[in-house]
Scaffold this motif. Structure first.
Motif, PDB file in Angstrom:
ATOM      1  N   LEU A 139       0.837  -1.194   0.000  1.00  0.00           N
ATOM      2  CA  LEU A 139       0.000   0.000   0.000  1.00  0.00           C
ATOM      3  C   LEU A 139       0.868   1.239   0.000  1.00  0.00           C
ATOM      4  O   LEU A 139       1.893   1.307   0.689  1.00  0.00           O
ATOM      5  N   ARG A 140       0.461   2.225  -0.761  1.00  0.00           N
ATOM      6  CA  ARG A 140       1.209   3.474  -0.868  1.00  0.00           C
ATOM      7  C   ARG A 140       0.741   4.462   0.206  1.00  0.00           C
ATOM      8  O   ARG A 140      -0.378   4.956   0.173  1.00  0.00           O
ATOM      9  N   ASP A 141       1.583   4.735   1.184  1.00  0.00           N
ATOM     10  CA  ASP A 141       1.309   5.725   2.225  1.00  0.00           C
ATOM     11  C   ASP A 141      -0.113   5.588   2.793  1.00  0.00           C
ATOM     12  O   ASP A 141      -0.937   6.512   2.675  1.00  0.00           O
ATOM     13  N   PRO A 142      -0.432   4.454   3.403  1.00  0.00           N
ATOM     14  CA  PRO A 142      -1.802   4.268   3.919  1.00  0.00           C
ATOM     15  C   PRO A 142      -2.119   5.266   5.023  1.00  0.00           C
ATOM     16  O   PRO A 142      -1.268   5.595   5.844  1.00  0.00           O
ATOM     17  N   PRO A 143      -3.337   5.782   5.048  1.00  0.00           N
ATOM     18  CA  PRO A 143      -3.735   6.732   6.093  1.00  0.00           C
ATOM     19  C   PRO A 143      -3.979   6.001   7.409  1.00  0.00           C
ATOM     20  O   PRO A 143      -3.979   4.764   7.474  1.00  0.00           O
ATOM     21  N   ALA A 144      -4.222   6.770   8.452  1.00  0.00           N
ATOM     22  CA  ALA A 144      -4.575   6.178   9.740  1.00  0.00           C
ATOM     23  C   ALA A 144      -5.905   5.445   9.610  1.00  0.00           C
ATOM     24  O   ALA A 144      -6.792   5.851   8.844  1.00  0.00           O
ATOM     25  N   SER A 145      -6.039   4.366  10.337  1.00  0.00           N
ATOM     26  CA  SER A 145      -7.252   3.561  10.246  1.00  0.00           C
ATOM     27  C   SER A 145      -8.460   4.298  10.817  1.00  0.00           C
ATOM     28  O   SER A 145      -8.356   5.048  11.784  1.00  0.00           O
ATOM     29  N   ARG A 146      -9.621   4.047  10.195  1.00  0.00           N
ATOM     30  CA  ARG A 146     -10.890   4.576  10.706  1.00  0.00           C
ATOM     31  C   ARG A 146     -11.617   3.506  11.533  1.00  0.00           C
ATOM     32  O   ARG A 146     -12.750   3.686  11.943  1.00  0.00           O
ATOM     33  N   TYR A 147     -10.926   2.409  11.796  1.00  0.00           N
ATOM     34  CA  TYR A 147     -11.504   1.226  12.448  1.00  0.00           C
ATOM     35  C   TYR A 147     -11.408   1.363  13.963  1.00  0.00           C
ATOM     36  O   TYR A 147     -10.690   0.632  14.626  1.00  0.00           O
ATOM     37  N   ALA A 148     -12.170   2.297  14.505  1.00  0.00           N
ATOM     38  CA  ALA A 148     -12.008   2.671  15.919  1.00  0.00           C
ATOM     39  C   ALA A 148     -12.496   1.609  16.896  1.00  0.00           C
ATOM     40  O   ALA A 148     -12.205   1.690  18.087  1.00  0.00           O
ATOM     41  N   ILE A 149     -13.223   0.590  16.421  1.00  0.00           N
ATOM     42  CA  ILE A 149     -13.809  -0.390  17.333  1.00  0.00           C
ATOM     43  C   ILE A 149     -12.899  -1.588  17.586  1.00  0.00           C
ATOM     44  O   ILE A 149     -13.238  -2.463  18.377  1.00  0.00           O
ATOM     45  N   ARG A 150     -11.757  -1.638  16.914  1.00  0.00           N
ATOM     46  CA  ARG A 150     -10.854  -2.778  17.093  1.00  0.00           C
ATOM     47  C   ARG A 150      -9.432  -2.269  17.230  1.00  0.00           C
ATOM     48  O   ARG A 150      -8.974  -1.451  16.433  1.00  0.00           O
ATOM     49  N   LYS A 151      -8.737  -2.757  18.226  1.00  0.00           N
ATOM     50  CA  LYS A 151      -7.415  -2.235  18.561  1.00  0.00           C
ATOM     51  C   LYS A 151      -6.377  -2.692  17.548  1.00  0.00           C
ATOM     52  O   LYS A 151      -6.312  -3.857  17.173  1.00  0.00           O
ATOM     53  N   ALA A 152      -5.565  -1.752  17.096  1.00  0.00           N
ATOM     54  CA  ALA A 152      -4.429  -2.062  16.233  1.00  0.00           C
ATOM     55  C   ALA A 152      -3.149  -1.885  17.027  1.00  0.00           C
ATOM     56  O   ALA A 152      -3.019  -0.964  17.830  1.00  0.00           O
ATOM     57  N   HIS A 153      -2.195  -2.791  16.815  1.00  0.00           N
ATOM     58  CA  HIS A 153      -0.938  -2.722  17.569  1.00  0.00           C
ATOM     59  C   HIS A 153       0.037  -1.720  16.946  1.00  0.00           C
ATOM     60  O   HIS A 153       0.903  -1.183  17.620  1.00  0.00           O
ATOM     61  N   LEU A 154      -0.119  -1.478  15.647  1.00  0.00           N
ATOM     62  CA  LEU A 154       0.735  -0.518  14.960  1.00  0.00           C
ATOM     63  C   LEU A 154      -0.140   0.454  14.185  1.00  0.00           C
ATOM     64  O   LEU A 154      -1.236   0.106  13.741  1.00  0.00           O
ATOM     65  N   GLY A 155       0.352   1.659  13.981  1.00  0.00           N
ATOM     66  CA  GLY A 155      -0.447   2.706  13.361  1.00  0.00           C
ATOM     67  C   GLY A 155      -0.860   2.423  11.935  1.00  0.00           C
ATOM     68  O   GLY A 155      -1.888   2.903  11.476  1.00  0.00           O
ATOM     69  N   HIS A 156      -0.058   1.623  11.203  1.00  0.00           N
ATOM     70  CA  HIS A 156      -0.371   1.384   9.791  1.00  0.00           C
ATOM     71  C   HIS A 156      -1.324   0.211   9.589  1.00  0.00           C
ATOM     72  O   HIS A 156      -1.695  -0.088   8.458  1.00  0.00           O
ATOM     73  N   GLN A 157      -1.732  -0.449  10.655  1.00  0.00           N
ATOM     74  CA  GLN A 157      -2.609  -1.609  10.512  1.00  0.00           C
ATOM     75  C   GLN A 157      -4.047  -1.172  10.270  1.00  0.00           C
ATOM     76  O   GLN A 157      -4.598  -0.381  11.031  1.00  0.00           O
ATOM     77  N   LEU A 158      -4.622  -1.712   9.205  1.00  0.00           N
ATOM     78  CA  LEU A 158      -5.964  -1.327   8.783  1.00  0.00           C
ATOM     79  C   LEU A 158      -6.895  -2.528   8.859  1.00  0.00           C
ATOM     80  O   LEU A 158      -6.454  -3.676   8.922  1.00  0.00           O
TER      81      LEU A 158
END
Length: 201
Positions: A139-158
């Motif tokens: 993925l090219r420069d992915p934005p921050a996830s909008r998936y607020a209901i599930r915890k991501a361990h790293l900022g780029h995880q979507l």
């Protein structure tokens, strides 16, 4: 009130309980690149999962559930009819001595996406050697996830839906239908947040 031991009524389309039906958030999109979602069994009935919403929205999208797949069946699913077509895996490059992932592979006609946690997706790769052999899409420069209901361990995880839509936009170009699908995803996230909040009350 549902009697003890009985099943809750389900939507015939999305197969979720009627109280959690996700059909209002479906946004049809006619994707050219086919999506093959390989879904870990633990994700199949996860209330926060996004694969079903993605499948209902995209014209060309299949879901296979499993952790280890039959090599012959998987090889047939990954095969393409023309030599200038190919299947690619949406996954960060982590193989030693491997070349960099391509950003926009010109021959990608099928995108394989692992619908699993990061730990489970790594295990799925190890258990299915054919997946390890696929070229990979980055993925090219992915934005921050909008998936607020599930915890991501790293900022780029979507979420699976976010990553898949971004990949399709990268391969096919910007599309109002994909932007609308992300708006539908926002509605799904808000709905799930309300449902989980109600359960805690």
């Amino acid at each position: 009130m549902t009697p003890p031991g009985s099943q809750r009524a389900r939507c015939l389309n999305c197969q979720r309980p009627l109280s959690a039906c996700i059909c209002p958030w479906v946004r049809p999109a006619a994707n050219r690149v086919e999506l093959l979602l390989l879904q870990h069994p633990l994700e199949q009935d996860h209330a926060k999962g996004t694969a079903r919403l993605l499948q209902l929205s995209l014209r060309r999208c299949r879901i296979w559930v499993g952790e280890t797949f039959d090599p012959l069946e998987l090889a047939q699913a990954l095969a393409t009819p023309e030599p200038d077509q190919s299947s690619w895996l949406l996954y960060p490059e982590d193989r030693p001595q491997a070349g960099e992932c391509l950003i926009t592979p010109p021959t990608c006609t099928r995108l394989v996406v692992l619908d699993a946690t990061w730990r489970k997706s790594r295990k799925m790769l190890l258990l299915n050697p054919l997946l390890q052999q696929l070229p990979r899409l980055a993925l090219r420069d992915p934005p921050a996830s909008r998936y607020a209901i599930r915890k991501a361990h790293l900022g780029h995880q979507l979420s699976t839906l976010e990553a898949s839509v971004l990949a399709l936009q990268q391969l096919e170009g910007p599309s109002p239908a994909y932007e609308d699908l992300l708006v539908g995803f926002d509605g799904f996230v808000a709905q799930q947040a309300r449902l989980f909040q109600a359960q805690r009350l």
